[in-house]
Write a protein that holds these residues in place. Structure first.
Motif, PDB file in Angstrom:
ATOM      1  N   ALA A   1      77.187  74.555   4.494  1.00 44.63           N
ATOM      2  CA  ALA A   1      77.690  73.907   3.251  1.00 44.63           C
ATOM      3  C   ALA A   1      76.811  72.608   2.866  1.00 44.63           C
ATOM      4  N   LYS A   2      76.079  71.894   3.712  1.00 37.57           N
ATOM      5  CA  LYS A   2      75.259  70.816   3.366  1.00 37.57           C
ATOM      6  C   LYS A   2      74.604  70.749   2.085  1.00 37.57           C
ATOM      7  N   PRO A   3      73.548  72.017   1.798  1.00 35.84           N
ATOM      8  CA  PRO A   3      72.935  71.898   0.669  1.00 35.84           C
ATOM      9  C   PRO A   3      73.780  71.925  -0.814  1.00 35.84           C
ATOM     10  N   LEU A   4      74.989  72.570  -0.645  1.00 33.19           N
ATOM     11  CA  LEU A   4      75.771  72.500  -1.993  1.00 33.19           C
ATOM     12  C   LEU A   4      76.418  71.271  -2.002  1.00 33.19           C
ATOM     13  N   ASN A   5      76.776  70.674  -0.915  1.00 31.58           N
ATOM     14  CA  ASN A   5      77.685  69.360  -1.067  1.00 31.58           C
ATOM     15  C   ASN A   5      76.764  68.286  -1.193  1.00 31.58           C
ATOM     16  N   ASP A   6      75.243  68.331  -1.025  1.00 30.64           N
ATOM     17  CA  ASP A   6      74.514  67.038  -1.118  1.00 30.64           C
ATOM     18  C   ASP A   6      73.781  67.324  -2.640  1.00 30.64           C
ATOM     19  N   ALA A   7      73.971  68.561  -3.195  1.00 28.14           N
ATOM     20  CA  ALA A   7      73.446  68.644  -4.390  1.00 28.14           C
ATOM     21  C   ALA A   7      74.268  67.849  -5.506  1.00 28.14           C
TER      22      ALA A   7
ATOM     23  N   MET B   1      69.637  84.045   2.666  1.00 30.37           N
ATOM     24  CA  MET B   1      70.448  82.826   1.591  1.00 30.37           C
ATOM     25  C   MET B   1      70.054  81.800   2.300  1.00 30.37           C
ATOM     26  N   GLY B   2      70.358  81.274   3.434  1.00 32.36           N
ATOM     27  CA  GLY B   2      69.661  80.062   4.023  1.00 32.36           C
ATOM     28  C   GLY B   2      68.517  79.402   3.568  1.00 32.36           C
ATOM     29  N   ARG B   3      67.610  80.297   3.771  1.00 38.85           N
ATOM     30  CA  ARG B   3      66.185  80.017   3.303  1.00 38.85           C
ATOM     31  C   ARG B   3      66.074  79.605   1.714  1.00 38.85           C
ATOM     32  N   ALA B   4      66.777  80.380   1.028  1.00 42.04           N
ATOM     33  CA  ALA B   4      66.872  80.198  -0.591  1.00 42.04           C
ATOM     34  C   ALA B   4      67.420  78.782  -0.782  1.00 42.04           C
ATOM     35  N   LEU B   5      68.351  78.407  -0.096  1.00 43.35           N
ATOM     36  CA  LEU B   5      68.931  77.223  -0.210  1.00 43.35           C
ATOM     37  C   LEU B   5      68.297  75.845   0.729  1.00 43.35           C
ATOM     38  N   SER B   6      67.118  76.059   1.093  1.00 47.03           N
ATOM     39  CA  SER B   6      66.601  75.371   2.145  1.00 47.03           C
ATOM     40  C   SER B   6      65.660  74.048   1.447  1.00 47.03           C
ATOM     41  N   ARG B   7      65.335  74.522   0.427  1.00 44.63           N
ATOM     42  CA  ARG B   7      64.682  73.513  -0.564  1.00 44.63           C
ATOM     43  C   ARG B   7      65.509  72.744  -1.385  1.00 44.63           C
TER      44      ARG B   7
END
Length: 202
Positions: free
Chosen positions: A80-86, A48-54
């Protein structure tokens, strides 16, 4: 043009309702909320981390937005960073308070609004949960990729990603992974009409 990716957790019988907690979505008297929780392991977390890394932006229905907004801003680790930054694009028939950082209401028709987003510049758009919205976007032919996590559990009832009224279509599997807990992750691309055949003897 931006791609639209539907990412969903599903039971073996196709239900996406309330994977995370018993109180997440009890519509229809659904009694199996939290069915995904005990199947997660470290390898799944890494995947999941890889899926959210881009970089990506989110497209969410109102219920999923409210659930995410109540949870992810309070998580302090890197997950949480990828979701909060999106940027969060929210489809709602009302005028909700969108207090989560970088949240934008999709004005008017959801399918038309998402189609316009796809024509613009920016990262991929990801739909998480949001079953009703996902079905709307599927019917409109807007989905470019499905990332489906199928869990070894059958619930027999509940909201389905591919519900009645889904447009029949073929899919091409382009990536997959099986985890020790029995969860299967598949990435699929739309492949046009279903190629029909027959096993009948001449």
């Amino acid at each position: 043009m931006r791609r639209l990716i539907v990412q969903s957790y599903l039971t073996l019988d196709g239900v996406l309702q309330a994977p995370g907690t018993p109180r997440e979505d009890t519509d229809g008297g659904f009694a199996y909320g939290g069915w995904s929780v005990n199947y997660w392991d470290d390898r799944m977390g890494e995947a999941m981390g890889r899926a959210l890394s881009r970089p990506f932006d989110l497209v969410l229905g109102r219920r999923t937005y409210d659930l995410f907004a109540a949870h992810w801003p309070r998580v302090t680790d890197e997950s949480a960073k990828p979701l909060n930054d999106a940027t969060k694009y929210v489809a709602s028939r009302g005028r909700p308070h969108l207090g989560w950082h970088r949240s934008v209401l999709i004005e008017g028709d959801a399918a038309e609004g998402v189609a316009a987003l796809k024509q613009g510049d920016g990262p991929d758009l990801q739909v998480h949960g949001s079953g009703d919205l996902a079905q709307t976007l599927i019917r409109a032919g807007l989905v470019d990729e499905y990332r489906l996590w199928t869990f070894p559990v059958v619930v027999g009832t509940g909201k389905r990603l591919f519900a009645d009224g889904t447009v029949p279509a073929g899919l091409t599997l382009v990536d997959s992974q099986v985890f020790d807990t029995g969860v299967m992750r598949g990435t699929y691309l739309p492949a046009g009409e279903i190629p029909l055949g027959s096993l009948a003897l001449d």
